[in-house]
Design a protein around this motif. Structure first.
Motif, PDB file in Angstrom:
ATOM      1  N   THR A 140       0.526  -0.731   0.013  1.00  0.00           N
ATOM      2  CA  THR A 140      -0.056   0.093   0.203  1.00  0.00           C
ATOM      3  C   THR A 140       0.602   1.682   0.114  1.00  0.00           C
ATOM      4  N   ILE A 141       0.605   2.148  -0.908  1.00  0.00           N
ATOM      5  CA  ILE A 141       1.144   3.811  -0.934  1.00  0.00           C
ATOM      6  C   ILE A 141       0.468   4.895  -0.674  1.00  0.00           C
ATOM      7  N   GLU A 142       0.273   5.381  -0.228  1.00  0.00           N
ATOM      8  CA  GLU A 142      -0.508   6.875   0.621  1.00  0.00           C
ATOM      9  C   GLU A 142      -0.034   7.693  -1.044  1.00  0.00           C
ATOM     10  N   VAL A 143      -1.237   8.476  -1.380  1.00  0.00           N
ATOM     11  CA  VAL A 143      -1.112   9.234  -2.720  1.00  0.00           C
ATOM     12  C   VAL A 143      -1.139  10.700  -1.890  1.00  0.00           C
ATOM     13  N   ARG A 144      -0.951  11.796  -1.728  1.00  0.00           N
ATOM     14  CA  ARG A 144      -1.477  12.682  -1.666  1.00  0.00           C
ATOM     15  C   ARG A 144      -1.855  13.528  -2.273  1.00  0.00           C
ATOM     16  N   VAL A 145      -3.284  13.776  -3.074  1.00  0.00           N
ATOM     17  CA  VAL A 145      -3.987  14.535  -4.691  1.00  0.00           C
ATOM     18  C   VAL A 145      -4.551  16.164  -4.110  1.00  0.00           C
ATOM     19  N   THR A 146      -4.002  16.435  -4.860  1.00  0.00           N
ATOM     20  CA  THR A 146      -4.132  17.953  -4.811  1.00  0.00           C
ATOM     21  C   THR A 146      -4.486  18.072  -6.461  1.00  0.00           C
ATOM     22  N   ILE A 147      -6.044  19.391  -5.634  1.00  0.00           N
ATOM     23  CA  ILE A 147      -7.102  19.960  -6.978  1.00  0.00           C
ATOM     24  C   ILE A 147      -7.400  20.713  -7.026  1.00  0.00           C
ATOM     25  N   PHE A 148      -6.485  21.292  -8.017  1.00  0.00           N
ATOM     26  CA  PHE A 148      -6.714  23.266  -8.060  1.00  0.00           C
ATOM     27  C   PHE A 148      -8.275  22.880  -8.737  1.00  0.00           C
ATOM     28  N   PRO A 149      -8.336  24.364  -8.775  1.00  0.00           N
ATOM     29  CA  PRO A 149      -9.513  25.035  -9.337  1.00  0.00           C
ATOM     30  C   PRO A 149      -9.815  25.105 -10.548  1.00  0.00           C
ATOM     31  N   ASN A 150      -8.330  24.666 -11.657  1.00  0.00           N
ATOM     32  CA  ASN A 150      -8.518  24.656 -12.895  1.00  0.00           C
ATOM     33  C   ASN A 150      -8.876  23.291 -13.411  1.00  0.00           C
ATOM     34  N   SER A 151      -8.790  22.512 -12.362  1.00  0.00           N
ATOM     35  CA  SER A 151      -9.157  21.141 -12.423  1.00  0.00           C
ATOM     36  C   SER A 151      -8.097  20.265 -13.158  1.00  0.00           C
ATOM     37  N   LYS A 152      -6.811  20.968 -12.786  1.00  0.00           N
ATOM     38  CA  LYS A 152      -5.622  20.059 -12.556  1.00  0.00           C
ATOM     39  C   LYS A 152      -5.439  18.799 -11.371  1.00  0.00           C
ATOM     40  N   MET A 153      -5.143  18.208 -11.301  1.00  0.00           N
ATOM     41  CA  MET A 153      -5.088  16.783 -10.612  1.00  0.00           C
ATOM     42  C   MET A 153      -2.816  16.673 -10.534  1.00  0.00           C
ATOM     43  N   GLN A 154      -2.751  16.846  -9.406  1.00  0.00           N
ATOM     44  CA  GLN A 154      -1.532  16.396  -8.763  1.00  0.00           C
ATOM     45  C   GLN A 154      -1.363  15.349  -7.920  1.00  0.00           C
ATOM     46  N   PHE A 155      -0.223  14.763  -7.745  1.00  0.00           N
ATOM     47  CA  PHE A 155      -0.087  13.047  -7.045  1.00  0.00           C
ATOM     48  C   PHE A 155       1.500  13.452  -6.935  1.00  0.00           C
TER      49      PHE A 155
END
Length: 158
Positions: A90-105
């Motif tokens: 198992t790996i923990e992933v920090r997901v960031t969703i920006f107001p312009n709908s871009k995603m960062q992992f």
């Protein structure tokens, strides 16, 4: 004429209450409103098109997290992570969703994770976690906002 003067006197006494009230300043009103906002929660959670049909807020949030976790697991299941690191399940992933709908992992590793090549795992994740379906950002008071959360992603399914 007497009725008009009586009416004017009555109107004069009744309208005096409007002059005595103190109007709060803009800064006071702004501070009061800012204190009443719960900055830790959003009005609407991020969502995929498939989850938008659900009316219940909690069910829509659960649908989003399950769908995103499933997509990440599918993208990583075809990779060599389980072969390179068999003990990593198992790996923990920090997901960031920006107001312009871009995603960062961003993968999160324990501080004492010397057994893993974190740079290699990070590069594998960035190479695999691309081309996601369009995500609708979280909404706070009618405005799209940045959200961030941590997802545990299971790499091995036995």
């Amino acid at each position: 004429m007497k009725h008009y003067s009586l009416f004017l006197v009555f109107l004069l006494f009744a309208s005096c209450q409007y002059f005595e009230k103190q109007v709060p300043s803009e800064k006071e009103l702004l501070q009061k409103e800012l204190k009443s906002i719960n900055w830790k929660e959003v009005d609407e959670y991020p969502s995929f098109v498939d989850c938008d049909k659900i009316e219940d807020k909690a069910s829509r949030q659960q649908c989003f997290f399950e769908y995103l976790t499933q997509l990440i697991q599918e993208k990583l299941s075809t990779d060599t992570l389980s072969i390179l690191y068999p003990e990593l399940d198992t790996i923990e992933v920090r997901v960031t969703i920006f107001p312009n709908s871009k995603m960062q992992f961003e993968p999160l590793f324990p501080k004492d994770s010397v057994a893993y090549d974190t740079v290699k795992i990070d590069s594998i994740l960035h190479a695999r976690l691309v081309n996601f379906p369009t995500v609708h950002p979280a909404i706070k008071r009618g405005i799209p906002v940045k959200t961030q959360f941590i997802l545990p992603v299971i790499l091995k399914v036995e």
